[in-house]
Design an enzyme around this catalytic site. Structure first.
Site, PDB file in Angstrom:
ATOM      1  CE  LYS A  94      -3.533  -2.557   2.507  1.00 45.03           C
ATOM      2  NZ  LYS A  94      -2.759  -3.813   2.605  1.00 45.03           N
TER       3      LYS A  94
HETATM    4  P1  OMP Z   1      -6.679 -12.122   6.112  1.00 45.12           P
HETATM    5  O1  OMP Z   1      -7.561 -11.232   6.925  1.00 45.12           O
HETATM    6  O2  OMP Z   1      -5.728 -12.940   6.953  1.00 45.12           O
HETATM    7  O3  OMP Z   1      -7.423 -12.958   5.123  1.00 45.12           O
HETATM    8  O4  OMP Z   1      -5.685 -11.174   5.289  1.00 45.12           O
HETATM    9  C1  OMP Z   1      -6.119 -10.040   4.616  1.00 45.12           C
HETATM   10  C2  OMP Z   1      -4.962  -9.443   3.842  1.00 45.12           C
HETATM   11  O5  OMP Z   1      -5.466  -8.443   2.952  1.00 45.12           O
HETATM   12  C3  OMP Z   1      -3.935  -8.736   4.703  1.00 45.12           C
HETATM   13  O6  OMP Z   1      -2.665  -8.807   4.057  1.00 45.12           O
HETATM   14  C4  OMP Z   1      -4.423  -7.308   4.735  1.00 45.12           C
HETATM   15  O7  OMP Z   1      -3.389  -6.386   5.003  1.00 45.12           O
HETATM   16  C5  OMP Z   1      -4.949  -7.148   3.299  1.00 45.12           C
HETATM   17  N1  OMP Z   1      -6.028  -6.146   3.086  1.00 45.12           N
HETATM   18  C6  OMP Z   1      -7.131  -6.144   3.901  1.00 45.12           C
HETATM   19  O8  OMP Z   1      -7.314  -6.994   4.773  1.00 45.12           O
HETATM   20  N2  OMP Z   1      -8.087  -5.155   3.731  1.00 45.12           N
HETATM   21  C7  OMP Z   1      -8.003  -4.218   2.763  1.00 45.12           C
HETATM   22  O9  OMP Z   1      -8.899  -3.397   2.626  1.00 45.12           O
HETATM   23  C8  OMP Z   1      -6.903  -4.238   1.893  1.00 45.12           C
HETATM   24  C9  OMP Z   1      -5.963  -5.239   2.016  1.00 45.12           C
HETATM   25  C10 OMP Z   1      -5.002  -5.352   0.915  1.00 45.12           C
HETATM   26  O10 OMP Z   1      -4.728  -4.340   0.258  1.00 45.12           O
HETATM   27  O11 OMP Z   1      -4.582  -6.442   0.556  1.00 45.12           O
END
Ligand code: OMP
Length: 263
Positions: A94
């Site tokens: 990001k």
């Molecule tokens: P889990 O919650 O373990 O499935 O992981 C979610 C992943 O997506 C993490 O790496 C977060 O940092 C990322 N993420 C979000 O959870 N929410 C967002 O709005 C954006 C991201 C991202 O840009 O990947």
């Protein structure tokens, strides 16, 4: 071939919209792997070998590697080498900054680590995004409407007749002359997702928030796929990588996705 064309082709070939988030935390990985010389790489290797036939992408959140210093960077590089060529890699940092500094971030992500795509923060505007979108074949996923509760603080502020996140989507569409821009939309925002897909009918959407964050998979697929039932990248991290049986859990999610897609 543009990034979006490549994504479409990969999703068709592997018949999968699943992207697994490789965000490893040392304390959480199985104890038998913690005893190996390279626990993070061994952990990622196990996940990649268990799932590479049913995913279209792996997303690496850079924080999980940077926190370990030089050893983490090395683990990230070694893990990237384990990903088969026909699967996309997304560097999730990001990042962004003034143009001159954003150039270095883009170079680090696309030339250094050789990620196929990166998540990009649009807050600093056009000149900050340009360095990420000038790389042929690479993709930039612009944060539009994120999955966290704080998304409402700024992203859902109304500006004239539109929410800020809608303005971001409209601007991302304008930036997308190279067919290489996607959007990040949280699965916890499935109500708004339909409107975003309407605004950006043929742009990739990276959708995190399924599993640990409680996003609605069925609604996300109904609202987030294109008419061709693709260009949605459904990221699942913790609920797959820490499952007792990684392959079975990933297979289950993969099957559910395709059932809801009706393919
Ligand atoms: P889990 O919650 O373990 O499935 O992981 C979610 C992943 O997506 C993490 O790496 C977060 O940092 C990322 N993420 C979000 O959870 N929410 C967002 O709005 C954006 C991201 C991202 O840009 O990947």
């Amino acid at each position: 071939m543009t990034f979006t064309e490549r994504l479409r082709q990969i999703q068709q070939t592997c018949n999968s919209l699943l992207c697994i988030g490789l965000d490893p935390v040392l304390d959480k990985i199985p104890s038998h792997l913690q005893k190996t010389g390279d626990p993070i790489v061994e952990f990622n290797k196990h996940i990649i070998e268990s799932t590479s036939d049913i995913v279209c992408a792996y997303k690496f959140n850079l924080a999980f590697y940077e926190v370990m210093g030089p050893a983490g960077i090395e683990a990230l590089e070694d893990s990237l080498d384990l990903v088969p060529q026909d699967i996309l890699t997304i560097g999730d940092g990001k990042r962004n900054d003034i143009g001159n500094s954003a150039e270095r971030y883009a170079e680090m992500l696309f030339e250094g680590f050789e990620f196929d795509a990166a998540t990009v923060n649009p807050y600093m505007g056009t000149d900050s995004v340009e360095p990420f979108i000038k790389y042929p074949g690479k993709g930039a996923f612009i944060l539009a409407l994120t999955s966290n509760p704080g998304a409402k603080d700024f992203q859902k502020l109304k500006i004239g007749d539109r929410y800020l996140y809608e303005k971001v989507v409209q601007r991302a569409k304008k930036w997308n002359t190279g067919n290489n821009i996607g959007l990040v939309v949280g699965a916890t925002q499935s109500r708004e997702l339909a409107g975003i897909r309407k605004l950006a009918s043929d742009m990739p959407i990276l959708l995190p928030g399924i599993g640990a964050q409680g996003g609605d998979l069925k609604k996300s697929i109904e609202h987030g796929c294109t008419r061709k039932k693709d260009l949605l990248l459904i990221n699942v991290g913790r609920s797959i990588i820490y499952a007792n049986n990684v392959r079975d859990t990933a297979l289950e999610v993969h099957a559910m996705i395709n059932t809801y897609r009706n393919v």
